[in-house]
Scaffold this motif. Structure first.
Motif, PDB file in Angstrom:
ATOM      1  N   PRO A  61      44.282  43.519  40.137  1.00 23.51           N
ATOM      2  CA  PRO A  61      44.424  42.507  39.081  1.00 23.51           C
ATOM      3  C   PRO A  61      43.082  41.957  38.602  1.00 23.51           C
ATOM      4  O   PRO A  61      42.934  41.613  37.424  1.00 23.51           O
ATOM      5  CB  PRO A  61      45.278  41.422  39.738  1.00 23.51           C
ATOM      6  CG  PRO A  61      45.167  41.649  41.194  1.00 23.51           C
ATOM      7  CD  PRO A  61      44.971  43.116  41.373  1.00 23.51           C
ATOM      8  N   ARG A  62      42.096  41.896  39.497  1.00 20.91           N
ATOM      9  CA  ARG A  62      40.757  41.442  39.096  1.00 20.91           C
ATOM     10  C   ARG A  62      40.162  42.396  38.074  1.00 20.91           C
ATOM     11  O   ARG A  62      39.553  41.972  37.091  1.00 20.91           O
ATOM     12  CB  ARG A  62      39.861  41.348  40.329  1.00 20.91           C
ATOM     13  CG  ARG A  62      38.425  40.950  40.016  1.00 20.91           C
ATOM     14  CD  ARG A  62      37.658  40.661  41.271  1.00 20.91           C
ATOM     15  NE  ARG A  62      36.300  40.217  40.983  1.00 20.91           N
ATOM     16  CZ  ARG A  62      35.533  39.559  41.836  1.00 20.91           C
ATOM     17  NH1 ARG A  62      36.001  39.270  43.043  1.00 20.91           N
ATOM     18  NH2 ARG A  62      34.316  39.182  41.499  1.00 20.91           N
ATOM     19  N   LEU A  65      41.956  41.951  34.729  1.00 21.45           N
ATOM     20  CA  LEU A  65      41.502  40.734  34.057  1.00 21.45           C
ATOM     21  C   LEU A  65      40.125  40.931  33.437  1.00 21.45           C
ATOM     22  O   LEU A  65      39.878  40.481  32.307  1.00 21.45           O
ATOM     23  CB  LEU A  65      41.477  39.570  35.048  1.00 21.45           C
ATOM     24  CG  LEU A  65      41.068  38.213  34.466  1.00 21.45           C
ATOM     25  CD1 LEU A  65      42.037  37.785  33.370  1.00 21.45           C
ATOM     26  CD2 LEU A  65      40.986  37.151  35.560  1.00 21.45           C
ATOM     27  N   TRP A 182      34.689  27.886  37.863  1.00 19.87           N
ATOM     28  CA  TRP A 182      35.243  28.230  36.547  1.00 19.87           C
ATOM     29  C   TRP A 182      34.233  27.982  35.440  1.00 19.87           C
ATOM     30  O   TRP A 182      34.182  28.718  34.458  1.00 19.87           O
ATOM     31  CB  TRP A 182      36.505  27.397  36.327  1.00 19.87           C
ATOM     32  CG  TRP A 182      37.195  27.663  35.031  1.00 19.87           C
ATOM     33  CD1 TRP A 182      38.043  28.688  34.733  1.00 19.87           C
ATOM     34  CD2 TRP A 182      37.109  26.881  33.837  1.00 19.87           C
ATOM     35  NE1 TRP A 182      38.491  28.589  33.440  1.00 19.87           N
ATOM     36  CE2 TRP A 182      37.932  27.483  32.867  1.00 19.87           C
ATOM     37  CE3 TRP A 182      36.419  25.715  33.497  1.00 19.87           C
ATOM     38  CZ2 TRP A 182      38.083  26.973  31.588  1.00 19.87           C
ATOM     39  CZ3 TRP A 182      36.566  25.196  32.216  1.00 19.87           C
ATOM     40  CH2 TRP A 182      37.388  25.831  31.279  1.00 19.87           C
ATOM     41  N   VAL A 187      35.915  36.366  37.157  1.00 18.06           N
ATOM     42  CA  VAL A 187      37.265  36.942  37.203  1.00 18.06           C
ATOM     43  C   VAL A 187      37.798  37.006  38.623  1.00 18.06           C
ATOM     44  O   VAL A 187      38.813  37.646  38.882  1.00 18.06           O
ATOM     45  CB  VAL A 187      37.273  38.352  36.562  1.00 18.06           C
ATOM     46  CG1 VAL A 187      37.020  38.246  35.073  1.00 18.06           C
ATOM     47  CG2 VAL A 187      36.248  39.273  37.219  1.00 18.06           C
ATOM     48  N   ALA A 190      41.843  36.608  40.446  1.00 13.39           N
ATOM     49  CA  ALA A 190      42.788  37.032  39.406  1.00 13.39           C
ATOM     50  C   ALA A 190      44.131  37.397  40.031  1.00 13.39           C
ATOM     51  O   ALA A 190      44.215  37.805  41.197  1.00 13.39           O
ATOM     52  CB  ALA A 190      42.227  38.230  38.655  1.00 13.39           C
ATOM     53  N   SER A 191      45.167  37.247  39.235  1.00 11.23           N
ATOM     54  CA  SER A 191      46.513  37.652  39.647  1.00 11.23           C
ATOM     55  C   SER A 191      47.259  38.124  38.411  1.00 11.23           C
ATOM     56  O   SER A 191      46.941  37.726  37.279  1.00 11.23           O
ATOM     57  CB  SER A 191      47.259  36.485  40.307  1.00 11.23           C
ATOM     58  OG  SER A 191      47.525  35.468  39.363  1.00 11.23           O
ATOM     59  N   ARG A 194      48.644  35.209  36.317  1.00 13.20           N
ATOM     60  CA  ARG A 194      47.716  34.597  35.354  1.00 13.20           C
ATOM     61  C   ARG A 194      47.524  35.494  34.143  1.00 13.20           C
ATOM     62  O   ARG A 194      47.478  35.023  33.008  1.00 13.20           O
ATOM     63  CB  ARG A 194      46.363  34.344  36.029  1.00 13.20           C
ATOM     64  CG  ARG A 194      46.369  33.264  37.081  1.00 13.20           C
ATOM     65  CD  ARG A 194      45.020  33.152  37.736  1.00 13.20           C
ATOM     66  NE  ARG A 194      43.983  32.773  36.772  1.00 13.20           N
ATOM     67  CZ  ARG A 194      42.679  32.854  37.020  1.00 13.20           C
ATOM     68  NH1 ARG A 194      42.257  33.342  38.190  1.00 13.20           N
ATOM     69  NH2 ARG A 194      41.803  32.475  36.114  1.00 13.20           N
ATOM     70  N   ILE A 195      47.410  36.791  34.376  1.00 13.37           N
ATOM     71  CA  ILE A 195      47.240  37.726  33.261  1.00 13.37           C
ATOM     72  C   ILE A 195      48.469  37.696  32.357  1.00 13.37           C
ATOM     73  O   ILE A 195      48.347  37.719  31.124  1.00 13.37           O
ATOM     74  CB  ILE A 195      46.977  39.147  33.799  1.00 13.37           C
ATOM     75  CG1 ILE A 195      45.666  39.177  34.583  1.00 13.37           C
ATOM     76  CG2 ILE A 195      46.933  40.148  32.652  1.00 13.37           C
ATOM     77  CD1 ILE A 195      45.429  40.474  35.339  1.00 13.37           C
ATOM     78  N   VAL A 254      41.353  31.552  31.036  1.00 13.15           N
ATOM     79  CA  VAL A 254      41.675  32.318  32.239  1.00 13.15           C
ATOM     80  C   VAL A 254      40.448  32.714  33.050  1.00 13.15           C
ATOM     81  O   VAL A 254      40.548  32.957  34.255  1.00 13.15           O
ATOM     82  CB  VAL A 254      42.486  33.581  31.860  1.00 13.15           C
ATOM     83  CG1 VAL A 254      41.620  34.632  31.195  1.00 13.15           C
ATOM     84  CG2 VAL A 254      43.221  34.160  33.054  1.00 13.15           C
ATOM     85  N   ALA A 255      39.254  32.774  32.410  1.00 13.22           N
ATOM     86  CA  ALA A 255      38.078  33.266  33.123  1.00 13.22           C
ATOM     87  C   ALA A 255      36.868  32.355  33.023  1.00 13.22           C
ATOM     88  O   ALA A 255      35.829  32.655  33.622  1.00 13.22           O
ATOM     89  CB  ALA A 255      37.693  34.657  32.599  1.00 13.22           C
ATOM     90  N   ASP A 296      30.875  42.771  36.669  1.00  9.07           N
ATOM     91  CA  ASP A 296      31.573  42.246  37.842  1.00  9.07           C
ATOM     92  C   ASP A 296      31.303  43.102  39.066  1.00  9.07           C
ATOM     93  O   ASP A 296      31.107  42.587  40.171  1.00  9.07           O
ATOM     94  CB  ASP A 296      33.069  42.175  37.547  1.00  9.07           C
ATOM     95  CG  ASP A 296      33.854  41.535  38.679  1.00  9.07           C
ATOM     96  OD1 ASP A 296      33.412  40.489  39.194  1.00  9.07           O
ATOM     97  OD2 ASP A 296      34.915  42.083  39.063  1.00  9.07           O
TER      98      ASP A 296
END
Length: 334
Positions: A61-62, A65, A182, A187, A190-191, A194-195, A254-255, A296
């Motif tokens: 998920p990371r 995202l 934040w 990122v 992430a989950s 959230r996405i 979100v990021a 990342d």
């Protein structure tokens, strides 16, 4: 700039897609511990039995995202540069991301905002108001909204908003911890939940921006010529800007405020496929996704076992590029 053949442009799109796929695999495989391909395949199949499979499950998920946020910022930057005809336009430089951040922090601190969907709506509203404020300030004085005036107005607004964000957060120990990371932009954590919450907003923003490609091509010819070709200039500019604001606000919600992706990527894409927005916009989305995902990965590798947030890595990449663009002779307009 010379027109690129369609075959060359298609090739660059395919290469960008391959590069994105490669960095996505690297994002799942590399981090504080390396994960072999067999564990990645097992994690994709739903297994979560070994440490490697658990790490891959957490990183998937990371990675997703990072891809969607990078694509949103790259596309938003290209649209902003097209709307303003400003080579310095970027969601971070023009204060849009920081306006979204200030709106979210203020809503949480003073109005008790706790709904994830509420975060997104507030961030979009803050991004829109910030963009309108910067553009208004940049149009004051002689010459209208020149690239340099917009960049200076955006930089001053970003600095002011960043100070206000700190002023709101520092006295509030109950929210300081959750917002400190934040603020930098990242990122991590992430989950798919959230996405999923931000996906509808990003989908609408992507659709609006991509459908604005022909209008942006007309605007690039100048307002008078665009109007002569039958384009409703004010409407076209407002609709494209709305798409960019949706992308920036949702991505920031979100990021966090990640800067410079929207500056570096569109300029690189123009060198590859030219100025036709029908090709420039999708390539900017692909390369934006690849850049943020790669940043990342770099942030996770260079400081093992700790991590460097992706917002710091993109700033290290983007700041020298921004200085280069400012120092160019042809910086008055695209």
């Amino acid at each position: 700039m010379a027109r690129r053949p369609a075959g060359v442009r298609t090739l660059w799109l395919l290469l960008a897609l391959m590069a994105l796929a490669a960095v996505m695999v690297a994002s799942v495989a590399f981090g504080s511990r390396e994960v072999p391909w067999a564990d990645i395949q097992a994690a994709l199949g739903g297994a979560d039995e070994t440490l490697g499979q658990a790490a891959a499950t957490k990183r998937i998920p990371r990675t997703v995202l990072a891809v969607v946020v990078g694509a949103a910022l790259g596309l938003a930057g290209a649209v902003m540069q097209g709307v303003t005809r400003n080579p310095l336009a970027d969601p971070g430089i023009l204060g849009v991301n920081m306006g979204a951040s200030l709106a979210v922090v203020t809503a949480v601190a003073f109005f008790g905002l706790s709904s994830p969907t509420g975060y997104i709506w507030v961030a979009i509203a803050g991004a829109a108001l910030s963009a309108l404020f910067v553009y208004t300030v940049g149009t004051l004085g002689r010459g209208g909204a020149t690239p340099l005036k917009l960049a200076l107005a955006g930089a001053a607004t970003s600095a002011a908003f960043a100070s206000l964000v700190s002023a709101v957060i520092l006295p509030r120990n109950d929210i300081a911890g959750s917002f400190r990371l934040w603020q930098i932009g990242g990122v991590g954590g992430a989950s798919f939940e959230r996405i999923g919450q931000v996906a509808p907003f990003l989908a609408v923003g992507f659709a609006i921006c991509l459908l604005s490609a022909r209008a942006l091509n007309s605007l690039a010819l100048g307002d008078e010529l665009a109007a002569g070709l039958g384009e409703r200039v004010a409407v076209a500019r407002a609709v494209a800007a709305l798409g960019a604001v949706l992308l920036c606000g949702a991505a920031t919600a979100v990021a966090g405020p990640i800067a410079f992706v929207g500056l570096v990527v569109p300029h690189t894409c123009r060198l590859l496929v030219g100025v036709d927005h029908r090709w420039l916009l999708p390539l900017s989305a692909l390369l934006g996704a690849a850049l943020l995902t790669a940043a990342d990965v770099v942030g996770r590798i260079v400081a093992r076992p700790a991590e460097i947030d992706v917002g710091i890595v993109t700033a290290l990449i983007g700041a020298p590029f921004f200085i280069y663009i400012v120092r160019r002779q042809k910086v008055r307009a695209l």
